[in-house]
Design an enzyme around this catalytic site. Structure first.
Site, PDB file in Angstrom:
ATOM      1  N   VAL A 296      20.588 -25.248  43.411  1.00 40.04           N
ATOM      2  CA  VAL A 296      19.317 -24.757  43.738  1.00 40.04           C
ATOM      3  C   VAL A 296      18.434 -25.452  43.947  1.00 40.04           C
ATOM      4  O   VAL A 296      17.337 -25.165  44.841  1.00 40.04           O
ATOM      5  CB  VAL A 296      19.249 -23.868  42.346  1.00 40.04           C
ATOM      6  CG1 VAL A 296      17.808 -23.102  42.575  1.00 40.04           C
ATOM      7  CG2 VAL A 296      20.217 -22.774  42.060  1.00 40.04           C
ATOM      8  N   GLU A 301      15.865 -22.002  49.987  1.00 44.00           N
ATOM      9  CA  GLU A 301      16.038 -20.625  50.249  1.00 44.00           C
ATOM     10  C   GLU A 301      15.206 -19.693  51.090  1.00 44.00           C
ATOM     11  O   GLU A 301      15.798 -18.785  51.814  1.00 44.00           O
ATOM     12  CB  GLU A 301      16.259 -20.003  49.138  1.00 44.00           C
ATOM     13  CG  GLU A 301      15.270 -19.861  48.333  1.00 44.00           C
ATOM     14  CD  GLU A 301      14.788 -20.933  47.188  1.00 44.00           C
ATOM     15  OE1 GLU A 301      13.967 -20.660  46.317  1.00 44.00           O
ATOM     16  OE2 GLU A 301      15.468 -21.842  47.401  1.00 44.00           O
ATOM     17  N   ASP A 343       2.168 -21.574  91.130  1.00 49.75           N
ATOM     18  CA  ASP A 343       1.664 -20.930  92.502  1.00 49.75           C
ATOM     19  C   ASP A 343       0.225 -21.541  92.397  1.00 49.75           C
ATOM     20  O   ASP A 343      -0.630 -21.892  91.510  1.00 49.75           O
ATOM     21  CB  ASP A 343       1.460 -19.473  92.529  1.00 49.75           C
ATOM     22  CG  ASP A 343       3.032 -18.890  92.748  1.00 49.75           C
ATOM     23  OD1 ASP A 343       3.626 -19.583  93.411  1.00 49.75           O
ATOM     24  OD2 ASP A 343       3.443 -17.973  91.920  1.00 49.75           O
ATOM     25  N   ASP A 655       5.329 -14.477  91.059  1.00 48.48           N
ATOM     26  CA  ASP A 655       4.805 -13.057  90.970  1.00 48.48           C
ATOM     27  C   ASP A 655       5.618 -12.020  91.808  1.00 48.48           C
ATOM     28  O   ASP A 655       5.802 -10.961  91.664  1.00 48.48           O
ATOM     29  CB  ASP A 655       3.167 -12.958  91.431  1.00 48.48           C
ATOM     30  CG  ASP A 655       3.304 -13.754  92.786  1.00 48.48           C
ATOM     31  OD1 ASP A 655       4.072 -14.224  93.380  1.00 48.48           O
ATOM     32  OD2 ASP A 655       1.903 -13.924  93.245  1.00 48.48           O
ATOM     33  N   ASP A 659      10.921 -14.036  93.567  1.00 50.46           N
ATOM     34  CA  ASP A 659      10.641 -15.293  92.874  1.00 50.46           C
ATOM     35  C   ASP A 659      11.635 -15.140  91.439  1.00 50.46           C
ATOM     36  O   ASP A 659      11.625 -16.228  90.690  1.00 50.46           O
ATOM     37  CB  ASP A 659       9.289 -15.310  92.254  1.00 50.46           C
ATOM     38  CG  ASP A 659       8.301 -15.579  93.221  1.00 50.46           C
ATOM     39  OD1 ASP A 659       8.683 -16.375  94.288  1.00 50.46           O
ATOM     40  OD2 ASP A 659       7.052 -15.357  93.239  1.00 50.46           O
ATOM     41  N   ASN A 721      12.439 -30.633  47.704  1.00 50.53           N
ATOM     42  CA  ASN A 721      13.684 -30.416  47.099  1.00 50.53           C
ATOM     43  C   ASN A 721      14.573 -31.404  47.051  1.00 50.53           C
ATOM     44  O   ASN A 721      15.359 -31.645  46.071  1.00 50.53           O
ATOM     45  CB  ASN A 721      14.530 -29.218  48.176  1.00 50.53           C
ATOM     46  CG  ASN A 721      14.073 -27.658  48.157  1.00 50.53           C
ATOM     47  OD1 ASN A 721      12.996 -27.602  47.708  1.00 50.53           O
ATOM     48  ND2 ASN A 721      14.607 -26.876  48.556  1.00 50.53           N
ATOM     49  N   ASN A 761      10.893 -23.621  42.988  1.00 52.82           N
ATOM     50  CA  ASN A 761      11.236 -23.074  43.975  1.00 52.82           C
ATOM     51  C   ASN A 761      10.665 -21.871  44.468  1.00 52.82           C
ATOM     52  O   ASN A 761      10.041 -21.767  45.519  1.00 52.82           O
ATOM     53  CB  ASN A 761      12.782 -22.791  44.265  1.00 52.82           C
ATOM     54  CG  ASN A 761      13.523 -24.183  44.332  1.00 52.82           C
ATOM     55  OD1 ASN A 761      12.970 -25.281  44.534  1.00 52.82           O
ATOM     56  ND2 ASN A 761      14.940 -23.949  44.696  1.00 52.82           N
ATOM     57  N   THR A 764       6.828 -23.007  44.915  1.00 56.17           N
ATOM     58  CA  THR A 764       6.081 -24.242  45.789  1.00 56.17           C
ATOM     59  C   THR A 764       6.817 -24.098  47.403  1.00 56.17           C
ATOM     60  O   THR A 764       6.320 -24.447  48.132  1.00 56.17           O
ATOM     61  CB  THR A 764       6.506 -25.723  45.094  1.00 56.17           C
ATOM     62  OG1 THR A 764       8.002 -25.744  44.942  1.00 56.17           O
ATOM     63  CG2 THR A 764       5.712 -25.760  43.852  1.00 56.17           C
ATOM     64  N   ASP A 765       7.755 -23.044  47.102  1.00 57.57           N
ATOM     65  CA  ASP A 765       8.811 -22.998  48.444  1.00 57.57           C
ATOM     66  C   ASP A 765       8.150 -22.050  49.405  1.00 57.57           C
ATOM     67  O   ASP A 765       8.498 -21.996  50.609  1.00 57.57           O
ATOM     68  CB  ASP A 765      10.292 -22.944  48.105  1.00 57.57           C
ATOM     69  CG  ASP A 765      10.737 -24.111  48.082  1.00 57.57           C
ATOM     70  OD1 ASP A 765      10.186 -25.214  47.718  1.00 57.57           O
ATOM     71  OD2 ASP A 765      12.194 -24.258  47.595  1.00 57.57           O
TER      72      ASP A 765
END
Length: 944
Positions: A296, A301, A343, A655, A659, A721, A761, A764-765
């Protein structure tokens, strides 16, 4: 359709078909009737796969290896709780379950926002169609087209639905997407007999095909799934979307990380099992929970959802700057572009063509004023010259499909800017009303990139005759002339006169003017087609011969004010800029030099030279020349291939419908949003709403910023992590040394509980990583060379930073625990719960400090500290949440924490800040090393 089927639509008479569809060939449907049909029959769209049900989308949030690990942890915790007597609530199991649910909810919300952002971007690039409703020409989205609409077609259009032709002028349609036929198919009105194969239904146009030449008018007979393309769609199996290179890289990182984590978890569990001795079921459960905790701790995740959200937000920012990126994965390639092939007209220039000179046999007339407002005058030297100038400007206006309009005091040209320039100059001379009253158009020979000219058949009411008026590239027009206008006389075009006129054209081209020649001839009334069009190419060639040359005009399309700065920015970013244009080489070279695309010694290579070049010569030209002029669309494709073979990442603008192959072949196909055809927009991976070269460079810069931000949150997530993994690993291995074993009295003890790791996790993740994903530019992204397409997102240097930061986090966390525990290297006075809470807090704050360090691998974290308010808010939220989990009794029970006094808080935060100071020291050393290398490079370049 009420009675006519798809098979018989080409065989019934037009009158019966129009009656069946209850529509009018001239006025079309009324707006109310069209709205009713749209409501009753549904939009003109192919049926897509049904959206995933809500319950399946929610369930998908739990289909992840990490979630499986967490559910195993729930099972293990529940078993342990039951074995221990099932007293109270299974707190660990409940907390882990709540965390799993919270993570699923967060992922669901993030994915939904990403889908909404992508849907909004797709809506910006929906194809459009021009229809006649209530007698008025109207532009609508292709999805709004209904049966009975009168559809107008012109070169470059994507056919919106199946229809029967009412009128056609030199109309050709590419049907390879439907029939597999590689050559464009000629189309004309009429009624077919018998059973006709799809590819031979020349009086029909079909949804999803592309107009490559000419114009047409059709009545819509089928829309949506009732079209021939809808029949094909029914036979197609649903295909899986391929992952983008970035997604594959993230997947590779995840798998590698997972393998490392599993290996570490197994090693730790086996080591603990052998060294500490597992005698009871409770010890076995603890060891299993330890393995799950390690897994974990290491897996970010929220990474896939955060990646999608960051990309979609970044692409929306691009859209606000007029660059619509159709595929999120293209952002990665955009930031890696090393060559931009652009162009000239409308992209590097303002696309407001203005006639500046008129060259006839009698002399040169100057035209004052710039832009589309008809302010200025034509300064003629004599009456003879004025007569010639009138015919030149009137001829250019007659051989034109553009319109000049005034709206609220602003003049605009609807149609080709070159044709519009004739209309503006004609007004300055004051002959536009006379031209309108004198001539009536009878038929048209459309302009194509191969022919380089356009002609119209006009009835001259003053002379009661039919004339053919031709306008096009002066050298092409002059080739087809045998006489020339001199005053009000026509004289033979001798070699001497031809050389004089050619010199005039070259002189104007040398002054960076675009030149257009005008000629005419009288035509027999029997040569006028009955169908108001000239569909027979050979017949058109016969008509455009033995012309009388009237003169040529020189136009200027000034460079955009911002283009020179954009070219300079591109060069600073290590991006080569190549101009590819159909204009005269001298014109192209002058503009290229003004913009800094090439220097004074640079040259322009023409399409003729490219045709003569063998493969090796062509490759060398693509490698060394920055200006290509008078090129055909097929040259663009060959240039793209040559550059890619040389290892370049190519962005190509376009254009026209021709092309499209080059745009598709390029790494980044950039379609023009204003002048671009629907086919080109479909082929490109990016659409410019303002047709501006500066927008391409801005999009490249934004692409680099987005990619930088992806690296920022990857650096942050993985280093954070890594800190959790190393904390748990060394906490178990060094448990006796730091006093953990003595404080717990148990054979097996972990520095952090599984629920605490889950909390870290969760807090802070997510929010901090998302905030990093929208971080403003920290480093000067345009001061570095393009990233190689094969370069890894996480290279060796970045892995070094990840491990270094993780090690500092783990050391700070374990040192904090040792500082407060009774035993260990530094004797303290607190119990295990308090010491563990302090260590837990240290690790959380260390990750919050790491957010600021992760913004750049080189620049100080204190640079632009307050520029990202989302980041400050995310850190503040994380800090407040940590205070809550430590000080609120209910959360203390759930997460195994204890209240901390002011001393504990200050020490924990101070220890956590060690990550910031360690990174500042590393960056300082790196900056000094870069400066030293820079000085050494300067010395080497000066020969010291």
């Amino acid at each position: 359709m009420d009675t006519t089927t798809l098979e018989t639509a080409s065989r019934v008479s037009l009158d019966n078909l129009l009656d069946d569809l209850r529509t009018d060939a001239d006025d079309g449907l009324s707006p109310d009737e069209a709205e009713r049909r749209l409501r009753d029959e549904g939009p003109n769209e192919l049926r897509s796969a049904p959206p995933m049900p809500l319950w399946r989308r929610i369930l998908a949030q739990f289909q992840d290896p990490l979630i499986y690990l967490l559910l195993i942890a729930v099972a293990i915790s529940t078993v342990a709780w039951w074995i221990e007597g099932a007293e109270g609530l299974p707190v660990d199991a409940l907390v882990i379950t709540l965390v799993v649910i919270a993570n699923a909810v967060l992922g669901f919300i993030q994915e939904s926002r990403a889908e909404q952002a992508v849907a909004a971007l797709q809506a910006m690039t929906h194809p459009h169609a021009t229809v006649v409703r209530g007698g008025q020409t109207t532009e609508i989205t292709a999805g709004e087209v209904v049966r009975g609409d009168i559809l107008l077609l012109s070169e470059g259009d994507s056919v919106a639905a199946d229809g029967r032709l009412l009128q056609a002028s030199a109309l050709r349609v590419a049907e390879a997407a439907l029939t597999g036929e590689s050559a464009a198919v000629g189309k004309k009105p009429g009624t077919l007999d018998g059973e006709i194969p799809l590819g031979d239904r020349t009086n029909m146009v079909f949804s999803g095909t592309a107009v490559t030449q000419g114009t047409g008018r059709a009545v819509i007979t089928a829309t949506g799934m009732a079209t021939q393309m809808g029949e094909v769609a029914r036979l197609l199996d649903e295909t899986e979307r391929d992952d983008t290179p970035l997604e594959r890289e993230i997947g590779f990182v995840g798998k590698m990380l997972g393998a490392i984590v599993v290996a570490i978890a197994v090693v730790v569990m086996v080591t603990v099992w052998l060294v500490s001795g597992v005698d009871t079921l409770d010890d076995a459960v603890t060891v299993l929970l330890l393995g799950v905790s390690l897994a974990v701790a290491a897996v970010p995740e929220g990474l896939p959802a955060i990646l999608s959200v960051v990309l979609s937000i970044g692409v929306q920012k691009m859209a606000r700057r007029d660059a619509i990126v159709k595929d999120l994965g293209s952002v990665e390639t955009l930031g890696s572009a090393s060559v931009i092939c652009s162009d000239k007209t409308g992209t590097l220039t303002s696309n407001e063509m203005t006639v500046q000179e008129i060259r006839t046999l009698s002399g040169t007339a100057s035209v004052t004023g710039v832009g589309y407002a008809p302010d200025g005058e034509v300064e003629c030297g004599s009456e003879e010259q004025r007569f010639e100038d009138e015919l030149v400007l009137m001829g250019g206006a007659l051989s034109s499909n553009a319109e000049l309009r005034e709206t609220d005091g602003e003049w605009e040209v609807l149609g080709d800017p070159t044709e519009g320039a004739f209309l503006v100059a004609e007004r300055k001379l004051g002959v536009h009303d006379r031209r309108d009253n004198r001539f009536t158009r009878l038929a048209e020979v459309p302009f194509t990139s191969d022919r380089k000219r356009m002609s119209t058949l006009q009835r001259d009411h003053d002379r009661d005759e039919v004339v053919l008026v031709t306008k096009g590239a002066p050298d092409v027009v002059l080739e087809r002339c045998t006489s020339v206008l001199c005053g009000d006389d026509v004289v033979p075009l001798t070699d001497e006169l031809r050389a004089q006129l050619s010199a005039d054209i070259e002189e104007m081209s040398g002054q960076a003017m675009r030149t257009m020649g005008v000629a005419l001839r009288e035509v027999d009334a029997g040569d006028v087609p009955d169908d108001k069009g000239v569909a027979d190419a050979e017949r058109a060639e016969d008509l455009e011969t033995e012309l009388t040359y009237l003169g040529a005009v020189g136009m200027i399309d000034p460079a955009r004010e911002e283009a020179a700065d954009a070219v300079a920015d591109a060069h600073r970013a290590g991006i080569r800029v190549i101009m590819i244009t159909g204009d005269h080489p001298a014109t192209a070279l002058r503009i290229a030099r003004d913009l800094g695309i090439t220097d004074d010694d640079g040259r322009a290579v023409s399409g003729v030279e490219l045709d003569r070049a063998d493969d090796s010569t062509f490759a060398e030209l693509a490698r060394s020349v920055n200006v290509f002029a008078r090129v055909a669309p097929e040259h663009k494709l060959r240039i793209v291939d040559a550059l890619q073979a040389d290892g370049q990442i190519v962005a190509m603008t376009g254009d026209g419908v021709n092309d499209a192959p080059a745009l598709k072949s390029a790494d980044i196909g950039v379609a023009m949003g204003i002048t671009g055809t629907e086919v080109t927009k479909e082929a490109g991976s990016m659409v410019l709403r303002d047709d501006n070269f500066a927008t391409i460079v801005a999009a490249v810069e934004q692409g680099r910023v987005i990619f930088d931000n992806i690296k920022k949150f990857l650096r942050y997530l993985l280093s954070s992590n890594m800190g959790e993994v190393l904390t748990v690993f060394f906490g178990v291995v060094l448990a006796g040394l730091i006093g953990l074993t003595e404080a717990s009295g148990a054979a097996i003890v972990v520095p952090l509980l599984a629920t605490q790791i889950l909390w870290i996790n969760l807090v802070t993740d997510s929010a901090p990583a998302l905030a990093l994903g929208v971080d403003p530019q920290t480093d000067d992204v345009m001061a570095r060379r393009p990233r190689a397409i094969g370069e890894r997102v996480i290279d060796l240097g970045m892995w070094g930073i990840i491990v270094f930061v993780g090690a500092v986090m783990a050391a700070s966390t374990l040192l904090t625990m040792d500082l407060f525990l009774v035993g260990g290297l530094i004797p303290g006075s607190d119990d295990l719960t308090t010491a563990r809470t302090a260590a837990f807090t240290t690790l959380v704050f260390a990750q919050l400090f790491n957010v600021f360090s992760a913004r750049s691998p080189i620049t100080s974290a204190f640079h632009g500290l307050g520029t990202n308010r989302w980041l400050l808010a995310a850190v503040a939220f994380g800090a407040v949440s940590q205070v809550a989990v430590v000080e609120i009794p209910l959360l203390q029970t759930a997460f195994g924490t204890a209240s901390l006094d002011l001393r504990h808080w200050l020490i924990a935060i101070a220890m956590a800040s060690g990550v910031l100071w360690a990174e500042e020291a590393r960056k300082l050393i790196n900056r000094a090393r870069h400066r030293r290398r820079g000085r050494e490079a300067d010395k080497a370049s000066k020969g010291w």
